[in-house]
Design an enzyme around this catalytic site. Structure first.
Site, PDB file in Angstrom:
ATOM      1  N   GLU A 111      70.456  14.165  14.349  1.00 54.84           N
ATOM      2  CA  GLU A 111      69.174  14.474  13.723  1.00 54.84           C
ATOM      3  C   GLU A 111      68.088  14.034  14.691  1.00 54.84           C
ATOM      4  O   GLU A 111      67.934  12.844  14.974  1.00 54.84           O
ATOM      5  CB  GLU A 111      69.016  13.767  12.379  1.00 54.84           C
ATOM      6  CG  GLU A 111      67.644  13.957  11.750  1.00 54.84           C
ATOM      7  CD  GLU A 111      67.210  15.427  11.694  1.00 54.84           C
ATOM      8  OE1 GLU A 111      66.200  15.775  12.345  1.00 54.84           O
ATOM      9  OE2 GLU A 111      67.901  16.220  11.022  1.00 54.84           O
ATOM     10  N   GLU A 129      67.414  23.817  11.241  1.00 54.27           N
ATOM     11  CA  GLU A 129      65.941  23.806  11.316  1.00 54.27           C
ATOM     12  C   GLU A 129      65.413  24.325  12.645  1.00 54.27           C
ATOM     13  O   GLU A 129      64.226  24.170  12.941  1.00 54.27           O
ATOM     14  CB  GLU A 129      65.355  22.402  11.044  1.00 54.27           C
ATOM     15  CG  GLU A 129      65.579  21.875   9.654  1.00 54.27           C
ATOM     16  CD  GLU A 129      66.894  21.115   9.543  1.00 54.27           C
ATOM     17  OE1 GLU A 129      67.490  21.118   8.455  1.00 54.27           O
ATOM     18  OE2 GLU A 129      67.319  20.515  10.552  1.00 54.27           O
ATOM     19  N   GLU A 152      71.505  27.216  11.222  1.00 58.86           N
ATOM     20  CA  GLU A 152      71.094  27.295   9.816  1.00 58.86           C
ATOM     21  C   GLU A 152      69.983  28.340   9.736  1.00 58.86           C
ATOM     22  O   GLU A 152      70.229  29.478   9.414  1.00 58.86           O
ATOM     23  CB  GLU A 152      70.621  25.937   9.324  1.00 58.86           C
ATOM     24  CG  GLU A 152      70.226  25.932   7.862  1.00 58.86           C
ATOM     25  CD  GLU A 152      69.540  24.642   7.476  1.00 58.86           C
ATOM     26  OE1 GLU A 152      69.773  24.175   6.355  1.00 58.86           O
ATOM     27  OE2 GLU A 152      68.757  24.104   8.282  1.00 58.86           O
ATOM     28  N   GLU A 169      72.296  23.850   0.768  1.00 55.98           N
ATOM     29  CA  GLU A 169      71.673  22.587   0.374  1.00 55.98           C
ATOM     30  C   GLU A 169      70.537  22.788  -0.625  1.00 55.98           C
ATOM     31  O   GLU A 169      70.261  21.897  -1.440  1.00 55.98           O
ATOM     32  CB  GLU A 169      71.162  21.849   1.611  1.00 55.98           C
ATOM     33  CG  GLU A 169      70.076  22.586   2.368  1.00 55.98           C
ATOM     34  CD  GLU A 169      69.711  21.915   3.686  1.00 55.98           C
ATOM     35  OE1 GLU A 169      70.407  20.952   4.061  1.00 55.98           O
ATOM     36  OE2 GLU A 169      68.754  22.358   4.337  1.00 55.98           O
TER      37      GLU A 169
END
Length: 707
Positions: A423, A492, A510, A516
């Site tokens: 991340e 993202e 994604e 999610e």
């Protein structure tokens, strides 16, 4: 002048007039699509496109506006004259490293028009490639003295529609694509924009009451399907579409950088391809490979390490509120190199602990999965969210309860790999500062795939997720990963534009509202019937399907039936597929879980049996190197009855079809876990009528019976 010379003179004069003509035509190889190009009275390039003799794109202007530091003429939009026009044909068949089909045909006719601008002597080439399934075109800026370094103020590419089409759209946004789709007429977009722009995404930046994102799926009143997108977005900002809703004309709208500029360019260079896929059959949109064909061939010499992957993970438990990414709640703030986590009081909810990870490794090994993703393994999760911290993670330091070396050794002893999670906290500078060290650590412990994330506002502040600068970072990360033989699954990040042809280690993205959001703010049941026509046009999506427990710990509900979740493994194409739910939920439904275990990841053939965006689609695929077929069918909230013809099977062979279907009483809201499984024998002459419940679907494995 003798007779033969006179005729030669006439011929050369005619050829020269065509060469310098103001109008050019180009037909697709089949002749069904025709492109028309000319300059209008102002010297502005104009194109139009016909399909089967009818216009699908009315005369539309082309060009760019530049900032004032280039030349007294700030426009690359008018005052042009044609100085050259060349036509070529091209045909090849290439094999993707992974994909929906073993072979891809790349066949087109090309027109390259060279323009010179009066008063500036600047040259611009507009290159058109016309395939049987659509048109791609781009701007090319050749090496020249009059245009070297320049800044794009705005690209002025138009797509003039022939009427008030039905559109499946999400709001234009510089920072997120994670929206539900709205289906409406073009004239209704302005009135619906406020409702469609759902607040609550971590980073959002809208720009227009009629701005929408690509890939945009349209349908005309006479049944023509049109898809607008882009291909090969390299060293350029992402294109949105801004609608003139009085005249139904879309115009390109590029994502700006922190200074408001839309692109810093140095000739020679090109824009991405602007793409228009066209058919009167929705299935052809799904089958199109035009976006990949407009990208460069594979640049990775040794691709033996790039392998389709089926995985589970320590992830959904955090998404659904059962566990946490953070290790402790003891500190109000943490700082790398300063905060001592060995002295911290751990919470009881940290998901990435040794015991839990081993449990997932054991489950993966038992059921034949390739990898286990673990999120929240590294220090820094406690206080970064929403605080615009630059230095959040170093991507190498684990929490005290995550034994980096021991867990990887344990996984490898079970024939399973761990999947790394990075991340970045959207801090681009920080990730690039640490990326070599992070990738070296992965190689040290045997990781061969990374899921990267870009949650939050891009740092430095003022940059956007889809600007040229940030897009260049995503590309840098993928190419750097290739140096270390690492596959990338970016979340993202920018929506894909076929770049995975060139860099097939980009095994997933994604870049849309994924599973999610069932736990966050909800996903409409028709969402999965639209994504294959929009988001997946540019490349595979890590949609993370496979949810069996629809009522979640945090009180949310998954708007899908269990059979629908199974079908997604076929309809939502990806060489990277996650079984996202908890192991214990799969153990409750082992008979249904069998389909997830069996379904292939890589394909020799794909057949698109029926499709209508927003309503239903049915796809069947043949596993790579085998004679096994897998079929998936999904529908929206109205339900659907499919009629399956098994004519795609080999003649003279008998197969066992295992059908995983909605039970008669199934409904995505009231009875999502009601399913039935039955086995039948089929041949290429068999037919099947199968019902799917509202928000439902069905999946079928079709395996040859060995005599």
């Amino acid at each position: 002048m003798n007779f033969s010379f006179r005729h030669l003179f006439i011929y050369l004069t005619f050829a020269l007039s065509i060469f310098k003509s103001n109008a050019h035509e180009l037909a697709s190889p089949s002749g069904q699509l025709k492109l028309y190009f000319s300059l209008n009275e102002q010297g502005t390039p104009v194109y139009s496109l016909d399909y089967k003799g009818k216009p699908v794109i009315k005369p539309s202007k082309l060009g760019l506006e530049l900032t004032e530091n280039v030349h007294a003429l700030h426009s690359l939009y008018d005052k042009f004259r044609i100085i050259d026009g060349n036509q070529n044909t091209f045909e090849e068949t290439w094999q993707p490293i992974w994909g929906e089909t073993k072979d891809i045909q790349n066949k087109y006719n090309e027109l390259a028009v060279t323009l010179e601008q009066e008063g500036s002597e600047r040259k611009l080439i507009i290159r058109f490639r016309l395939f049987d399934d659509g048109l791609g075109f781009r701007y090319e800026f050749p090496q020249q003295k009059k245009l070297v370094y320049f800044t794009i103020k705005e690209e002025r590419t138009q797509f003039a529609m022939t009427g008030d089409h039905i559109a499946h759209w999400i709001p234009g946004d510089y920072d997120t694509q994670e929206y539900n789709y709205t289906t409406s007429k073009l004239s209704e977009i302005r009135g619906l924009m406020g409702k469609s722009y759902e607040e609550g995404n971590v980073s959002q930046t809208s720009f227009s009451p009629t701005g929408v994102q690509t890939s945009l799926m349209l349908k005309s009143n006479d049944g023509i399907y049109i898809n607008l997108h882009e291909a090969a977005c390299i060293n350029y900002s992402t294109m949105h579409l801004n609608l003139d809703d009085k005249n139904f004309i879309f115009e390109s709208w590029l994502t700006p950088d922190s200074h408001g500029d839309k692109g810093k360019m140095q000739a020679p260079c090109t824009s991405p391809w602007r793409t228009i896929i066209v058919s009167d059959d929705a299935r052809d949109i799904l089958a199109s490979n035009m976006t990949y064909n407009l990208n460069e061939p594979n640049k990775i010499e040794d691709v033996s390490w790039i392998k389709p992957t089926k995985y589970i993970g320590v992830w959904w438990e955090m998404i659904s509120g059962k566990s946490s990414w953070a290790y402790t709640e003891e500190y109000p703030s943490v700082q790398l190199g300063i905060t001592d986590f060995n002295k911290a009081k751990p919470n009881k909810s940290h998901g990435a602990n040794n015991t839990n990870v081993k449990r997932h490794i054991d489950f993966a090994a038992k059921h034949g999965f390739d990898a286990v993703l673990v999120e929240g393994w590294n220090i820094g999760w406690e206080d970064w969210f929403g605080n615009d911290k630059d230095y959040v993670f170093d991507f190498v330091t684990p929490y005290p309860d995550f034994d980096l070396k021991g867990l990887n050794e344990y996984a490898q002893s079970k024939g399973v790999k761990l999947m790394m999670h990075h991340e970045t906290s959207a801090s681009i500078r920080n990730y690039e500062r640490h990326i070599d060290t992070a990738y070296r650590l992965m190689k040290q412990y045997g990781y061969d795939a990374v899921k990267s994330g870009y949650v939050g506002k891009i740092l430095p502040l003022g940059e956007h997720h889809y600007s040229q600068w940030t897009n260049n970072h995503y590309q840098f990360a993928v190419e750097k990963a290739a140096d270390y033989q690492i596959m990338v699954n970016a979340h993202e990040a920018v929506r894909p534009t076929g770049i995975a042809r060139t860099w097939p280690n980009l095994i997933g993205n994604e870049s849309a509202r994924g599973t999610e959001y069932h736990a966050f703010g909800g996903i409409h049941p028709n969402h999965v019937t639209i994504l294959p026509f929009t988001r997946l046009i540019g490349g595979p999506m890590d949609y993370t399907p496979g949810i069996f427990q629809m009522d979640l710990t945090n009180g949310a509900h998954v708007n899908s039936t269990l059979a629908n979740q199974l079908a997604l493994y076929v309809t939502m194409y990806s060489p990277l597929q996650m079984a996202a739910d908890f192991p214990e939920n799969y153990e409750r439904f082992l008979d249904a879980f069998q389909f997830i275990k069996d379904v292939a990841l890589d394909w020799d053939e794909s057949k698109y049996l029926e499709a209508e965006p927003g309503q239903f689609l049915t796809i069947v695929r043949k596993a790579k190197g085998k004679n096994d077929w897998f079929l998936g069918s999904v529908c929206g909230e109205n339900g659907h009855t499919a009629n399956i013809d098994f004519g795609f099977l080999d003649a003279g062979k008998t197969y066992e079809a295992t059908i995983y279907a909605d039970a008669p009483e199934a409904h995505y809201l009231t009875n999502p876990q009601a399913y039935v499984i039955k086995k039948i024998k089929v041949t290429n002459k068999s037919k099947l009528t199968q019902r799917a419940a509202p928000g439902g679907g069905f999946a079928i494995s079709i395996i040859p019976i060995q005599k």
